[in-house]
Design an enzyme around this catalytic site. Structure first.
Site, short mmCIF file in Angstrom:
data_model
loop_
_atom_site.label_atom_id
_atom_site.label_comp_id
_atom_site.label_asym_id
_atom_site.label_seq_id
_atom_site.Cartn_x
_atom_site.Cartn_y
_atom_site.Cartn_z
N LYS A 170 0.86 -1.18 0.00
CA LYS A 170 0.00 0.00 0.00
C LYS A 170 0.90 1.23 0.00
CE LYS A 170 -1.68 2.75 3.09
NZ LYS A 170 -1.71 4.05 2.34
N GLU A 245 9.64 1.77 10.90
CA GLU A 245 10.63 2.85 10.81
C GLU A 245 9.83 4.13 10.93
OE1 GLU A 245 12.17 5.95 9.51
OE2 GLU A 245 12.42 4.99 7.55
N CYS A 279 12.99 11.63 7.80
CA CYS A 279 12.86 11.27 9.21
C CYS A 279 14.19 11.30 9.94
CB CYS A 279 12.20 9.90 9.34
SG CYS A 279 12.91 8.66 8.25
N GLU A 378 8.68 16.50 16.04
CA GLU A 378 9.17 16.35 14.67
C GLU A 378 8.36 17.30 13.78
OE1 GLU A 378 10.41 12.75 11.68
OE2 GLU A 378 8.47 12.58 12.68
#
Length: 475
Positions: A170, A245, A279, A378
């Protein structure tokens, strides 16, 4: 505007079970450029069943057969590399050079790396009379993000196929065009029916169904920590393996013996790359307190030199991916100003001269306290927080004081000193003095940055079960 309304299941392009569509928005123009279908549980079930059927035979293929298949996929990927780069620029705004030389390149690189690892990978070893075997885990569900779309598909699909697993993918519904090209590549390369399947959709419609499906043996997810928690919850009842992750807030310690202007410029450039949408970006720069004014000057010059604009041109910084992301970043920039950080460069709003597109000004804050929002959350945009420290011990403490642990960075003129600091940083990957990419280095995080590792030979282990056969070596 083009329609891509079918899914790739069991070696064929098929219609979704229920018609439901979503526009794909070009973040540089804010205009729809394509339309995809959004799948659901019935589509997921169909794909999983196809993958389970295919696993029976594909798991028994030889190393040589899978090498031939991966070579065919890599050759077809190379043929479509420019298409891939253009799709990535269109769907998520990566500047053309970045899309070609890094984004699309990494998909091919992971294929080539998997080929090299597979050539000599030990799937069996005899320990006394016991055979230790490593066998493909089964059907793998992959949920991939929009920020490095081809990279993240490649670093999951390549090792999974290399060891004999089958796949249901996906891609992100925000950036699905690269995933469609991956499916076309697989078909053109002659991947057997059911070995690779692709369904477009969102998290609630497809992601939840895939991660909870009893026919899926493991799920690998890359994305936010919040979404990763939901994936783990959905997977828990079936006790499947979960690889994640997730987010990061990586520290970049610049020690007092570093070349400060050069180290600061390199740190700023790294954060701005891909519009800050990585990231592992070094978004917390830790610098000696008594060098802060020098650092501010270097950071301002580096940020002001970043060109922002149309990603189809030679600009360095394109838009962020969506209005949602743009609004989140703007709110956090506002929070930094509100909480008293010093705005060194950039700030709220679009860059001068840009009235459309999700563009963000390259922004640098200095005099940031470790407990400020911009030092904790973040941001996932081109925003750098510069935090002062008084001594090396305090720098390490601040660096590790985060719920994340994906990456960390150290800059020093003394390699032995940098190594000592790196050993104490709680992150899955630590980079000393901005080295080049190592495709064999394991990639993954500590703490809320996830679990498991990708890239190189470490990726293979994620897709293998370990079997001990006792008595195998006995006469």
């Amino acid at each position: 505007m083009t329609d891509h309304l079918q899914f790739y299941i069991d070696g064929a392009w098929v219609d979704p079970a229920l018609p439901r569509t979503l526009d794909v928005i070009n973040p540089a123009t804010e205009q729809a450029v394509a339309r995809i279908s959004l799948g659901g549980a019935e589509d997921v079930d169909r794909a999983v069943q196809a993958a389970r059927r295919a696993f029976e035979s594909f798991s028994q293929t030889t190393r040589e057969q899978r090498l031939d298949l991966l070579e065919a996929i890599a050759a077809e990927y190379d043929r479509r590399a420019e298409d891939m780069a253009q799709a990535i620029t269109t769907e998520m705004g990566a500047p053309a050079a970045l899309a070609r030389n890094a984004q699309a390149f990494m998909g091919a690189a992971h294929l080539r790396t998997a080929i090299e690892v597979l050539k000599n990978y030990r799937f069996e070893e005899l320990r006394g009379g016991t055979l230790i075997g490593r066998e493909p885990i089964g059907v793998c569900g992959f949920i991939t993000p929009w920020n490095w779309p081809s990279n993240q598909i490649g670093c999951k699909v390549a090792p999974a196929l290399a060891v004999g697993c089958t796949v249901v993918l996906k891609p992100s519904e925000v950036a699905p065009l690269s995933g469609l090209i991956w499916a076309e590549i697989m078909h053109a390369a002659g991947v057997p029916a059911g070995v690779f399947n692709m369904i477009n959709g969102d998290g609630p419609g497809v992601g939840a169904a895939l991660s909870s499906h009893p026919g899926v043996d493991m799920v690998s997810f890359t994305g936010s920590t919040r979404a990763g928690i939901e994936v783990a919850r959905n997977a828990a009842p079936t006790i499947k393996r979960v690889h994640q992750e997730l987010g990061g807030k990586s520290a970049n310690i610049i020690l007092d013996d570093a070349d400060i202007p050069a180290a600061v410029a390199a740190g700023v450039a790294h954060v701005m790359n891909n519009s800050g949408q990585s990231c592992n970006a070094p978004t917390r720069m830790l610098v000696p307190r008594d060098r802060m004014e020098e650092v501010k000057q270097a950071a301002r010059a580096a940020a002001d030199a970043v060109t922002v604009g149309d990603p189809a041109s030679d600009t360095r910084l394109g838009p962020v991916v969506s209005e949602t992301q743009w609004s989140k970043i703007q709110a956090l920039i506002g929070k930094g100003i509100e909480e008293g950080a010093t705005l060194v460069a950039g700030g709220p709003g679009r860059p001068e001269g840009l009235t459309a597109g999700y563009y963000v000004r390259p922004t640098v804050f200095a005099d940031v306290a470790p407990d400020m929002t911009i030092a904790r959350e973040e941001i996932f945009g081109p925003v750098l927080s510069i935090i002062p420290y008084d001594d090396e011990e305090q720098a390490i403490t601040i660096a590790n004081d985060t719920v994340y642990g994906l990456a960390a960075y150290v800059q020093s003129g003394d390699l032995q000193r940098a190594r000592a600091v790196a050993r104490r940083m709680r992150a899955g990957q630590v980079a000393i003095n901005h080295p080049g990419v190592d495709l064999m280095a394991p990639f993954g995080g500590y703490k809320q940055s996830g679990n498991g590792r990708e890239w190189g030979d470490h990726a293979f282990a994620e897709f293998l079960e370990v079997k001990a056969t006792l008595g195998h070596g006995d006469a």
